[in-house]
Write a protein that holds these residues in place. Structure first.
Motif, PDB file in Angstrom:
ATOM      1  N   ARG A  66      -2.810   0.508  -3.994  1.00 19.69           N
ATOM      2  CA  ARG A  66      -2.244  -0.810  -3.657  1.00 19.69           C
ATOM      3  C   ARG A  66      -1.601  -1.375  -4.916  1.00 19.69           C
ATOM      4  O   ARG A  66      -2.196  -1.361  -5.994  1.00 19.69           O
ATOM      5  N   LEU A  86       0.860  -1.191   0.000  1.00 17.06           N
ATOM      6  CA  LEU A  86       0.000   0.000   0.000  1.00 17.06           C
ATOM      7  C   LEU A  86       0.893   1.235   0.000  1.00 17.06           C
ATOM      8  O   LEU A  86       1.934   1.264   0.679  1.00 17.06           O
ATOM      9  N   ASP A 101      -0.228  -6.116   3.320  1.00 15.28           N
ATOM     10  CA  ASP A 101      -1.646  -5.807   3.384  1.00 15.28           C
ATOM     11  C   ASP A 101      -2.158  -5.940   4.810  1.00 15.28           C
ATOM     12  O   ASP A 101      -1.530  -6.605   5.651  1.00 15.28           O
TER      13      ASP A 101
END
Length: 1672
Positions: free
Chosen positions: A1119, A1100, A1246
């Motif tokens: 992302r 990200l 993530d």
């Protein structure tokens, strides 16, 4: 209150009880239960009604009154009283039962509420338990994963959760306890309710009985009200009849007045003409008078102008003469000055002396004139008094002369009065001194024998006092005040009092002197008083107010014979304070004595003098009395102190004694200010002395003879001559002045005098610095005390020292005592040539040297010893320490100074650590000399340190793709400049500026930039070495961590092109995740740990541009999977910041303020120049051009209060100042360059799959940085309209309407611009109405934009105005709104009814705008619409049979014969504001009778939407009675030809009874169904039209042949009736088939109907009846 108003009493009581807030307290519960139980015990007892149930008595009384049966009421009196008690008991019991029910409901509600709370708490506990189990599971899992941070966080949550769970469990227990308690209370209330069930049933039965009685009462009252209503109707009918009669009378009266009004008008017009004619005549006369007055004023103004001109000419001549005389005098003075200077004489001094001599002569002449006038006055008074003296001489020849004491006091008072008469001005200090001297002289003369001259003077004075007029003796004030109003006695009264007192004294003296025997005894004559007193003077010294003093006095007979004494009294001024206790002893032989006592009670704090008078055989005598208050008597033992001669450096002191010999204490202070004494001021200010001398001489002359006055005159002249001589001698020593300064002969000498005074003051200050006062400089001197005052002489400079100081006292009567101090100082034989040795700026731990030179003026050799104070011996040294200096020679020694770091501790007294200043006193001891030789060594000691603002530089995590800059400050702590340089710098570090070399000024701080560029991903620890110019090394520790981030930017530097303000530039770059499955990222762990392998995972990212910057990044977050890349768009849009605009606004305001001030200054200068213009005569004697008289000189500008500069926060965006400043910045904008560094944060991985909303982990060493270079330039194209905004907001616009706005742009560049525009949405609401073109520099162009919404929504679009240098974006905004307009008429038919022809009734429709915007509308009539088909197509359809219904009419019906529309509308169009309404008036104006008037009215908006569609219908008649109804016999369209038959279906009229009747057809269809016949019913309307004409009255109608109708089954209701104007009546026709009626048989009857109004009309009504199976 009536029972009907109250309604049901139990219901009201129950309702009130239901609102009571029942508390859970036991006391109130027991009150309710106890009150309910009390009724079981008191059922048989009678009780009085409570106040709230007193209306029951009224109810019972009304019931008894309505019965009317008196016998039964008397017989059942006891039963009635019992019913009162039962009724009261019933209501009170119902109230208590309702309270008990309410209490039960409250308890039940509390129990339910507690159960709900317990349920919620248990549910919350269960959820907490579940959360605790989840947390414990999560803790175990994190422990297994060895995540200590998460474990600590989870444990904190677990602890907090356990605490919350514990508190909820405690709450559960508490709520459970409360619930049990409330359930118990609820059970108790239920038991109580069960106990009162029987009582409740009984109350219910009683209430039913009460309701029955109440209903009966209501029925009776209703019947009474109906009777009253009938009576009222009859009264109203009678009143209406009466009003109708009065109205008729008023109409008759008004008609009579109308007939008489023309005659009255003629009479009034005749008198009006006369009045107007007389008014015109008066106005003409007044105008003639005004014209004559105006001519007189014009003549007066002309004469005034001529007088003013003559006066101005005279003034000009006088001014020119005065100017010529002044110039002549100046020329003479200039010639005199030049001649004196040519002769070698000081012209300034000579002219000053001449002026002073002239002034002295002038004052002498004035004094002589004044003296002569006063002499004449005195001689005149003496001549007047000589006559009175001769008269009194006869009376006083036989009286003895007064005593010496009386003579002294009288002489003193006479002299004072004489001085007052001769000079009524208040005496000054000099006059007081002269008066005191005169008193002393009189006392001395009185103590000896009084001379004849003095006696003559006394007699003259006494005669003058007695016979002086009161007007001459009183001083008159300058202005009137309270002195005149209250304190001033009438002159006659004062004169009478004075004469009475004088007469009394004269009679007393005469009586005393008449009894005095001769003083000659045995040939010897006794002289003097017969008695002497011991003490000789009764003196009460130092008395205090309020106390009592007593003194014993002995009187001794010193005469030659036996004598007696008798007390006569005390002086008048002592009568209130002194009392004498004296008993007459009788006759006393010579030498015998007697005693008396004097008691003194002072009440005022003043000195008193008087005498005690006695009478004796030898003559009167008196004993003087003197009372003195407490006073200060201050003196010093010496007023001159001479210290003699002393060597410089010694200290000598002397003391003086200040003694207070008085009984009053006072405060003293020593004043050493160099103010000049009065004697000095007299010497240096001759002008003042001359004035004072002349004044004193004039005062002395008023009290002395002519010889003394002339002597004082000679003395004053001699003094003035001496002063002028001294001034001339002083002026000779001064340099001569220039000629320019000699223009003012009266000012220059005075400046010389004051310069001499200032010089003397400065000299006094200089010579008195060696003489000082001791510690005692002020204090208090008590009664009879002495204080020692010390004076110290400390010579520091060779020469004579002087000091004059003064001892001042708080007592105003005590004089200041001057003290003069003198002393002489001689210098030392040995001294240091340079008493202050300055070593300048020195550094610690460095050696500095200097030489010290000593000089001797002695005639012998002297031994010198150089001493260094102990504190400085570690840092300073003098070589040699001892030496001999030869006679009249010099000696040199060496000074070495090596300051060490301990200097601040060793020499705290000499060294200032804050400033670094070192001031060391040194001494040289000389053999045989008391005072050593002092000199000072001064230096500023400073450090040589270079200081870093921090000890360590941590670069943190640095990407291998980028460089990190860290700054620190290097400060030179020294007061000397120092060179520095960074040596041995590693290759991965860069030092800027100047590659790490430079020079630091004293106390300068330089910012040093360290640029670190990591080449590998590893830890970096190193030191930077900074070396100063004196070879001192300073180390700086640095560390950093090199990392390889998981993401990479395609470009880390973006350089935008020159972008205009308001335009934007865009740059595209890629963010790449270069990690794949085979390419694993390596990152550096904490220091000391090897590189670890990071797993490949999606990343990200988030860009964070600076706040309030001109940078926009899209996308700012996202992302990226492994191996992917993302396109990033960076936009640069330069704009002006609010702060810059506000600063520019303040600058503009300040500039406007300065311009306004300059303009005001120019106006003032122009006005001054205008005022300076003076008319000048020409050679021919004529005036030059002057300002015309008509042109007034402008007044001086009033000082305007310029507005102060506002606060920047007060300048709001959108204001006029804000927009002006913004435009100014745009026009003056040159260029601006900014750099931005935007971080891009990259996550480790993530978020966890369990919670995607959780915050992912961000690593600081993964951060990327994007550097942006952003240059901004001036925009070539700017918006000059709309306050400079490029946003056009059309606002809210109704759908279907179009709004046009304009936008003006200007080319402010130096090149032409070819304008183009972007394409707007062709299906959108915005449109550009004009084309763009090329505009030259400075030209303007206007864009015309339109907004026409078609949908109800908000619209937004951007128009780009493009040129070859920039793109100007114009934002278009607007909102389409569907207008919400409603009509008061829902639509359909609007029937005006039947009206008389040529009348105009109207009706009003109201349109209400509920929208937020104004809405335009228009009203259309089908009869005047342009789209109406010509020839009446709807009429053709009707004629062809398309109108089958008998009630249907065409849209546009019959029209007026005049061609005007039958229906008119006002207004036809307009606009309705938001939230407002608009009235539309529809008027029906027929011009001939018809029943087919019709039209269609349509109200539509500008967007063609229709608000309402209304069918207008009306009928017109020529008579007031009409008939409507029946079947249609003709078509509803009138023919263009004249009508062949005069018959209509709905309204038929006949003008006369002889005319044929009008046919009317009424068809009645009875319906047959299910074997039953339903009668047929039809209706006819008979009406009477209300008219504005008063002649139109009501009418009536009636049917004929009603019997034949009834035989055929027809019935008419009503058959006749009367109608008032404006009313109508419905006639119902009913047909019921008779027995024997045959199916499908038509029954037909013809019956006449007669209508009588203003005319009688007969209608032949044909009734056709039949039975139909399809009839409605």
């Amino acid at each position: 209150m009536d029972p009907e108003d109250r309604g049901s009493a139990p219901d009201v009581t129950s309702h009130r009880c239901g609102q009571i807030d029942v508390d859970t307290r036991t006391d109130e519960d027991m009150e309710v239960l106890t009150e309910c139980r009390s009724f079981n015990d008191s059922e048989d007892e009678e009780s009085a009604l409570p106040p709230d149930l007193e209306w029951i008595d009224e109810l019972e009384d009304d019931d008894d009154d309505d019965d009317g049966d008196d016998d039964l009421a008397v017989a059942d009196d006891h039963a009635k009283k019992r019913s009162y008690a039962e009724t009261a008991r019933m209501f009170k019991l119902r109230r208590n039962l309702d309270q008990l029910d309410s209490f039960y409901q409250q308890k039940e509600h509390d129990v339910l509420k507690a159960r709900e709370e317990l349920k919620l708490v248990r549910q919350h506990i269960e959820s907490l338990l579940e959360m605790r189990d989840n947390l414990e599971t999560e803790i175990e899992r994190q422990k297994a994963a060895d995540n200590s941070v998460a474990v600590i966080r989870l444990r904190a949550q677990h602890k907090r959760l356990c605490q919350e769970l514990r508190s909820d469990e405690e709450m559960e227990a508490h709520i459970n306890t409360e619930l049990k308690q409330q359930e118990l209370e609820l059970s108790e209330v239920e038991v109580e309710l069960g106990r009162f069930s029987s009582l409740r049933q009984e109350v219910h039965e009683e209430e039913q009985v009460f309701q029955i009685l109440k209903a009966q009462k209501a029925t009776t009252r209703l019947q009474q009200e109906r009777k009253a209503s009938q009576n009222l109707q009859l009264k109203q009918q009678h009143l209406r009849n009466k009003q109708a009669a009065m109205l008729k009378t008023e109409e008759t009266e008004s008609q009579r007045k109308t007939d008489e009004s023309p005659a009255h008008r003629k009479i009034a017009a005749k008198y009006m003409k006369k009045t107007i004619r007389r008014m015109h005549q008066l106005e003409a006369e007044k105008e003639q008078q005004n014209r004559e007055l105006l001519e007189k004023r014009i003549q007066a103004v002309k004469s005034l102008k001529s007088n003013i001109a003559a006066t101005q000419e005279n003034l000009r001549i006088q001014q020119s003469r005065a100017k010529a005389n002044t110039q002549k005098k100046e020329q003479q003075l200039r010639q005199l000055r030049e001649s004196l200077q040519a002769q070698g004489i000081n012209s300034i001094r000579h002219m000053y002396q001449q002026k002073q001599l002239e002034e002295i002569k002038r004052k002498q002449e004035e004094f002589e004139q004044k003296q002569k006038s006063k002499r004449v006055e005195i001689v005149d008074k003496i001549l007047k008094e000589e006559q009175l003296v001769k008269r009194r001489a006869k009376q006083q020849a036989l009286l003895p002369k007064p005593s010496a004491t009386d003579k002294i006091s009288s002489q003193r008072r006479a002299r004072e009065k004489l001085l007052y008469y001769l000079d009524p001005n208040p005496p000054s200090a000099t006059e007081e001194r002269a008066t005191i001297q005169l008193r002393e002289f009189s006392d001395i003369s009185s103590s000896s024998s009084a001379s004849s001259d003095l006696e003559d003077l006394e007699e003259n004075i006494q005669q003058e006092v007695d016979h002086q007029g009161l007007d001459d003796s009183l001083a008159e004030p300058e202005f009137s005040g309270l002195w005149d109003q209250s304190n001033k006695m009438p002159l006659s009264e004062k004169t009478m009092l004075t004469q009475t007192e004088v007469n009394k004294e004269e009679h007393a003296e005469a009586s005393r002197r008449s009894n005095i025997p001769s003083k000659r005894v045995c040939g010897k004559e006794f002289k003097g008083p017969p008695f002497i007193s011991k003490p000789e003077v009764i003196h009460f010294k130092d008395f205090e107010v309020g106390k009592t003093y007593k003194k014993k006095i002995t009187l001794t007979n010193i005469s030659y014979t036996t004598n007696n004494c008798k007390l006569i009294g005390v002086s008048a001024q002592l009568k209130d304070f002194i009392s004498i206790n004296f008993e007459s002893p009788g006759f006393l032989s010579p030498g015998m004595s007697c005693d008396m006592q004097a008691v003194f009670q002072p009440m005022i704090n003043e000195d008193l003098e008087g005498e005690v008078r006695f009478a004796s055989a030898a003559g009167p005598f008196s004993v003087p009395v003197r009372c003195t208050i407490k006073k200060c008597d201050l003196e010093v033992d010496t007023q001159f102190i001479d210290f003699g001669t002393h060597v410089v450096g010694q200290t000598i002191s002397r003391t003086i004694t200040l003694t207070n010999k008085g009984a009053l204490a006072t405060l003293f202070s020593l004043d050493t200010s160099a103010c000049l004494s009065p004697e000095t001021s007299h010497v240096h200010m001759p002008s003042q002395v001359s004035a004072n001398t002349s004044q004193e001489s004039s005062e002395n002359n008023t009290t002395c003879d002519n010889q003394k006055s002339s002597a004082s005159m000679d003395t004053g002249e001699l003094q003035l001559k001496q002063e002028c001589q001294e001034l001339s001698e002083a002026s000779e020593n001064e340099p001569p002045l220039s000629e320019d300064s000699a223009t003012g002969p009266g000012v220059i000498p005075e400046a010389y005098v004051f310069s001499d005074v200032d010089a003397q003051i400065n000299e006094t200050l200089l010579v008195s610095i060696d003489i000082s006062l001791g510690n005692v400089r002020e204090g208090e001197v008590g009664p009879f005390e002495s204080i020692k005052l010390e004076i110290v002489f400390t010579p520091t400079i060779p020469g004579e020292s002087k000091l004059d100081f003064y001892i001042k006292f708080s007592d105003v009567t005590s004089k200041t005592i001057p003290i003069m101090v003198r002393g002489v100082a001689v210098s030392l034989p040995v001294w240091v040539v340079q008493p202050s040795i300055d070593l300048k700026i020195c550094m610690f731990d460095r050696l500095y040297q200097d030489s010290i030179m000593v000089q001797s003026s002695a005639s012998t050799a002297l031994k010198l010893t150089f001493e260094v104070c102990p504190e400085m011996r570690k840092h300073m040294e003098i070589l040699p320490k001892t030496g001999f200096i030869q006679a009249q020679s010099s000696f040199s020694v060496q000074l070495k100074f090596l300051p060490r770091r301990s200097l601040s501790k060793d020499a705290k007294a000499f060294f200032d650590t804050d400033t670094g200043v070192l001031d060391v006193p040194m001494t040289v001891q000389v053999a045989g000399q008391v005072q050593p030789v002092h000199f000072t060594v001064q230096a500023v000691v400073t450090s040589s340190d270079l200081q870093f603002d921090r000890t360590e530089v941590d670069f943190g995590y640095c990407s291998i793709y980028q460089s990190i800059k860290s700054s620190f400050h290097l400060t030179n702590m020294s007061l000397l400049p120092q060179d520095f340089g960074f040596l041995g710098v590693p290759e991965f570090i860069e030092v800027q500026p100047n590659d790490g070399f430079g020079t630091l000024l004293p106390q300068e701080t330089l910012e040093i930039d360290l640029i670190f560029s990591a080449s590998k991903a590893k830890d970096y620890n190193f030191q930077l070495s900074c070396k100063s110019g004196i070879n001192r090394v300073f180390l700086l520790t640095c560390r950093a961590v090199g990392v390889r981030p998981p993401l990479q930017l395609s470009h880390s530097l973006v350089q935008f092109g020159a972008t205009a303000v308001g335009d934007q530039s865009t740059a595209l770059l890629y963010l790449i995740n270069h990690h794949t499955d085979s390419n694993q990222s390596k990152l550096s762990a904490t220091p000391g740990v090897r590189e670890a392998v990071a797993p490949v995972a999606p990343r990200l990212f988030c860009f964070t541009p600076p706040e309030d910057s001109d940078i926009r990044i899209s996308p700012s977050a996202g992302r990226l999977l492994a191996g992917e890349r993302c396109l990033v768009q960076v936009m640069f849009r330069p704009r002006l910041s609010d702060q810059e605009i506000k600063d520019e606004a303040l600058r503009l305001l300040h500039r406007a303020k300065l311009l306004r001030e300059k303009e005001l200054e120019r106006e003032r200068q122009a006005e001054q120049e205008i005022k300076k213009e003076i008319p000048v005569e020409t050679n021919k004697g004529k005036k030059a051009s002057v300002i015309p008289k008509n042109n007034k000189v402008p007044d001086s500008p009033k000082p305007e209060k310029l507005t102060e500069s506002p606060d920047p926060d007060d300048i709001q965006p959108g204001s006029e100042q804000y927009e002006e400043a913004k435009a100014s910045l745009l026009y003056s904008f040159t260029q601006c360059y900014r750099e931005y560094t935007v971080p891009c944060y990259v996550s480790d991985r993530d978020p966890p799959e369990e919670n995607r909303q959780a915050q992912p982990a961000w690593s600081p060493f993964n951060t990327l940085y994007l550097k942006l270079h952003c240059p901004a330039v001036q925009p070539p194209l700017v918006v000059i309209s709309n306050n400079g905004h490029n946003v056009i907001n059309f606002g809210q616009v109704p759908v279907g309407e179009k709004v046009i706005k304009r936008l003006t742009v200007q080319n402010i560049s130096k090149e032409p611009l070819d304008l183009r525009s972007s394409l707007l949405d062709i299906y959108g609401p915005f449109s550009l109405l004009n084309a763009l073109r090329c505009i030259r520099p400075g030209e303007k162009h206007t864009l015309i934009l339109a907004f026409s919404p078609t949908l109800e929504k908000k619209h937004y679009e951007t128009l780009e105005v493009r040129s070859n240098k920039m793109i100007l974006e114009v934002t278009l905004r607007g909102e389409g709104l569907v207008p919400d307009v409603t009509s008061s008429h829902p639509g359909g038919l609007l029937d005006f009814g039947c009206v008389l022809e040529k009348e105009s009734p109207s009706q009003v429709l109201k349109l209400q705008n509920s929208s937020a915007v104004p809405v335009g509308f228009r009203v259309l009539l089908s009869s005047v619409a342009p789209s109406r088909p010509q020839g009446g197509a709807d009429k053709v359809d009707f004629l062809l049979g398309s109108y089958t219904d008998s009630r249907v009419q065409p849209t546009v019906g019959t029209q007026n014969h005049s061609g005007l529309s039958v229906f008119s509308v006002v207004p036809v169009e307009g606009s309705i504001a938001p939230g407002q309404s608009q009235d539309i008036t529809v008027t029906f104006q027929p011009d001939h009778p018809s029943v087919n008037y019709s039209d269609r009215l349509i109200v539509e908006l500008r967007n063609k939407s229709k608000v309402c569609v209304i069918d207008l219908k009306g009928a017109a008649s020529s008579h007031n009675m009409y008939l409507r109804g029946g079947d249609l016999l003709t078509v509803p369209v009138e023919s263009l030809l004249p009508p062949l038959i005069t018959c209509q279906s709905q309204f038929i009229e006949s003008e006369v009874m002889e005319k044929p009747s009008v046919p009317v057809l009424v068809t009645l269809r009875a319906s047959y169904s299910a074997g039953a016949i339903k009668p047929a019913v039809r209706e006819l309307q008979v009406g009477c039209i209300r008219s504005a004409q008063p002649s139109k009255k009501g009418g009536d109608f009636h049917w004929d042949n009603m019997a034949s109708l009834q035989q055929q089954g027809f019935s008419v209701e009503p058959s006749r009736g009367n109608l008032e104007p404006g009313h109508r009546c419905t006639i119902t026709l009913t047909w019921t088939p008779q027995s024997g009626y045959k199916p499908y048989e038509v029954v037909q009857m013809c019956v006449p109907l007669t209508l009588k109004g203003d005319e009688t009309n007969v209608y032949r009504v044909t009734l056709m009846a039949l039975v139909s199976t399809t009839a409605d």
